[in-house]
Design a protein around this motif. Structure first.
Motif, mmCIF file in Angstrom:
data_model
loop_
_atom_site.group_PDB
_atom_site.id
_atom_site.type_symbol
_atom_site.label_atom_id
_atom_site.label_comp_id
_atom_site.label_asym_id
_atom_site.label_seq_id
_atom_site.Cartn_x
_atom_site.Cartn_y
_atom_site.Cartn_z
ATOM 1 N N ASN A 1 0.831 -1.200 0.000
ATOM 2 C CA ASN A 1 0.000 0.000 0.000
ATOM 3 C C ASN A 1 0.871 1.258 0.000
ATOM 4 N N PHE A 2 1.941 1.235 0.790
ATOM 5 C CA PHE A 2 2.840 2.381 0.851
ATOM 6 C C PHE A 2 3.520 2.592 -0.498
ATOM 7 N N HIS A 3 3.994 1.512 -1.110
ATOM 8 C CA HIS A 3 4.656 1.615 -2.413
ATOM 9 C C HIS A 3 3.710 2.253 -3.433
ATOM 10 N N ARG A 4 2.456 1.823 -3.434
ATOM 11 C CA ARG A 4 1.482 2.378 -4.375
ATOM 12 C C ARG A 4 1.266 3.863 -4.139
ATOM 13 N N LYS A 5 1.169 4.259 -2.881
ATOM 14 C CA LYS A 5 0.894 5.660 -2.567
ATOM 15 C C LYS A 5 2.049 6.574 -2.952
ATOM 16 N N VAL A 6 3.282 6.189 -2.600
ATOM 17 C CA VAL A 6 4.401 7.101 -2.863
ATOM 18 C C VAL A 6 4.736 7.171 -4.346
ATOM 19 N N THR A 7 4.566 6.064 -5.065
ATOM 20 C CA THR A 7 4.892 6.092 -6.492
ATOM 21 C C THR A 7 3.783 6.746 -7.318
ATOM 22 N N SER A 8 2.588 6.871 -6.749
ATOM 23 C CA SER A 8 1.496 7.522 -7.476
ATOM 24 C C SER A 8 1.353 8.997 -7.108
ATOM 25 N N ALA A 9 2.010 9.445 -6.033
ATOM 26 C CA ALA A 9 1.971 10.864 -5.670
ATOM 27 C C ALA A 9 2.753 11.659 -6.717
ATOM 28 N N ASP A 10 2.176 12.737 -7.198
ATOM 29 C CA ASP A 10 2.761 13.511 -8.298
ATOM 30 C C ASP A 10 4.149 14.043 -7.946
ATOM 31 N N ASP A 11 5.161 13.601 -8.705
ATOM 32 C CA ASP A 11 6.533 14.136 -8.609
ATOM 33 C C ASP A 11 7.149 14.002 -7.222
ATOM 34 N N PHE A 12 6.657 13.055 -6.407
ATOM 35 C CA PHE A 12 7.230 12.856 -5.069
ATOM 36 C C PHE A 12 8.624 12.254 -5.198
ATOM 37 N N ILE A 13 8.716 11.104 -5.826
ATOM 38 C CA ILE A 13 10.009 10.465 -6.045
ATOM 39 C C ILE A 13 10.108 10.066 -7.514
ATOM 40 N N GLU A 14 11.333 9.914 -7.997
ATOM 41 C CA GLU A 14 11.536 9.507 -9.378
ATOM 42 C C GLU A 14 12.659 8.495 -9.456
ATOM 43 N N PRO A 15 12.559 7.512 -10.352
ATOM 44 C CA PRO A 15 13.579 6.465 -10.438
ATOM 45 C C PRO A 15 14.906 7.023 -10.928
ATOM 46 N N THR A 16 15.985 6.443 -10.421
ATOM 47 C CA THR A 16 17.325 6.863 -10.833
ATOM 48 C C THR A 16 17.866 6.003 -11.971
ATOM 49 N N GLY A 17 17.214 4.843 -12.205
ATOM 50 C CA GLY A 17 17.753 3.906 -13.181
ATOM 51 C C GLY A 17 18.747 2.937 -12.583
ATOM 52 N N HIS A 18 18.988 3.060 -11.266
ATOM 53 C CA HIS A 18 19.909 2.177 -10.566
ATOM 54 C C HIS A 18 19.127 1.272 -9.622
ATOM 55 N N SER A 19 19.810 0.267 -9.098
ATOM 56 C CA SER A 19 19.190 -0.635 -8.133
ATOM 57 C C SER A 19 20.184 -0.980 -7.045
ATOM 58 N N ALA A 20 19.662 -1.388 -5.914
ATOM 59 C CA ALA A 20 20.485 -1.771 -4.772
ATOM 60 C C ALA A 20 20.398 -3.274 -4.588
ATOM 61 N N THR A 21 21.535 -3.906 -4.345
ATOM 62 C CA THR A 21 21.575 -5.343 -4.141
ATOM 63 C C THR A 21 21.205 -5.669 -2.696
ATOM 64 N N ARG A 22 20.299 -6.622 -2.528
ATOM 65 C CA ARG A 22 19.889 -7.057 -1.199
ATOM 66 C C ARG A 22 20.369 -8.484 -0.961
ATOM 67 N N GLU A 23 20.441 -8.862 0.316
ATOM 68 C CA GLU A 23 20.921 -10.196 0.658
ATOM 69 C C GLU A 23 20.003 -11.278 0.100
ATOM 70 N N ARG A 24 18.702 -11.016 0.105
ATOM 71 C CA ARG A 24 17.732 -11.975 -0.415
ATOM 72 C C ARG A 24 16.753 -11.264 -1.331
ATOM 73 N N GLY A 25 16.271 -11.955 -2.313
ATOM 74 C CA GLY A 25 15.281 -11.387 -3.213
ATOM 75 C C GLY A 25 15.901 -10.596 -4.348
ATOM 76 N N ARG A 26 15.040 -9.955 -5.121
ATOM 77 C CA ARG A 26 15.478 -9.196 -6.270
ATOM 78 C C ARG A 26 16.130 -7.879 -5.842
ATOM 79 N N PRO A 27 17.006 -7.331 -6.688
ATOM 80 C CA PRO A 27 17.551 -5.994 -6.397
ATOM 81 C C PRO A 27 16.418 -4.974 -6.282
ATOM 82 N N ALA A 28 16.565 -4.019 -5.395
ATOM 83 C CA ALA A 28 15.525 -3.015 -5.156
ATOM 84 C C ALA A 28 15.816 -1.767 -5.984
ATOM 85 N N GLN A 29 14.774 -1.240 -6.613
ATOM 86 C CA GLN A 29 14.915 -0.049 -7.439
ATOM 87 C C GLN A 29 15.248 1.163 -6.565
#
Length: 222
Positions: free
Chosen positions: A177-205
């Protein structure tokens, strides 16, 4: 020091997310009054400086922290008679939101500086009131402005941002729910095109703060 007329001081509420918790920067006073007690950084305004200059100077002198690392704004003015045993003192408080920084270095009239829990008891002067007002201002501003990003490094994940909201609001938020809210808020955050490696799971945007000055729609506290 005994004062014969009204004096003006500045006090600073500096908040950060450190050790996975909301912390405030406090100094242990090295001089009377309240010698040995925890207090907010601050001090007297010089005759040749304005309030903002005094706040920045005191921050650097007492902690070694550069306020340009985060967000700094004027909080409120406090002038209750008797708030300072030295005489009539009016203080202008500032609120700063900062990313996690190295340990502060005490200086000036501070014997020690440290990031402390926001519920630290028995603060000097009326600093418990100023701190409470600063925390509430931060909690409110996270609802309708993008200032939560001031607690984050230049590039951050949505999980990093959610941690800020959870710690400042002292609650638990649903990740999807939080991910949906922050990514849908107008111009709140924008992707950098990079990702962060985590110990488990997929890299995080990774994201950075967008150009918005107000959140639309706002993120309301539970």
């Amino acid at each position: 020091m005994t004062l014969n007329m009204a004096a003006v001081t500045v006090d600073l509420v500096l908040l950060t997310i450190r050790q996975a918790d909301l912390r405030v920067l406090l100094i242990r006073r090295g001089i009377p009054p309240f010698e040995g007690r925890w207090a907010l950084p601050g001090g007297f305004v010089h005759d040749d400086e304005d309030l903002d200059e005094a706040a920045i100077r005191e921050l650097r002198e007492e902690t070694g922290i550069d306020p340009s690392a985060g967000h700094l704004e004027q909080l409120a003015t406090y002038g209750t008679p008797g708030r300072d045993p030295r005489g009539r003192v009016v203080t202008v408080a500032y609120l700063a939101l900062l990313p996690d920084l190295p340990a502060p270095v005490a200086g000036s009239d501070a014997a020690h500086a440290e990031w402390r829990p926001i519920d630290e008891p028995d603060l000097a002067f009326d600093h418990h009131r100023i701190l409470a007002d600063g925390v509430e201002r931060a909690r409110a501003k996270l609802e309708y402005t993008p200032l939560a990003t001031a607690f984050c490094p230049p590039e951050f994940t949505v999980a990093d941002l959610r941690l800020v909201y959870e710690k400042v609001w002292h609650t638990t938020l649903d990740p999807r729910n939080f991910h949906r809210k922050v990514t849908s808020a107008d111009d709140f955050i924008e992707p950098t095109g990079h990702s962060a490696t985590r110990e488990r799971g997929r890299p995080a945007q990774l994201f950075r703060r967008g150009p918005a000055t107000l959140l639309h729609p706002p993120l309301l506290r539970p």
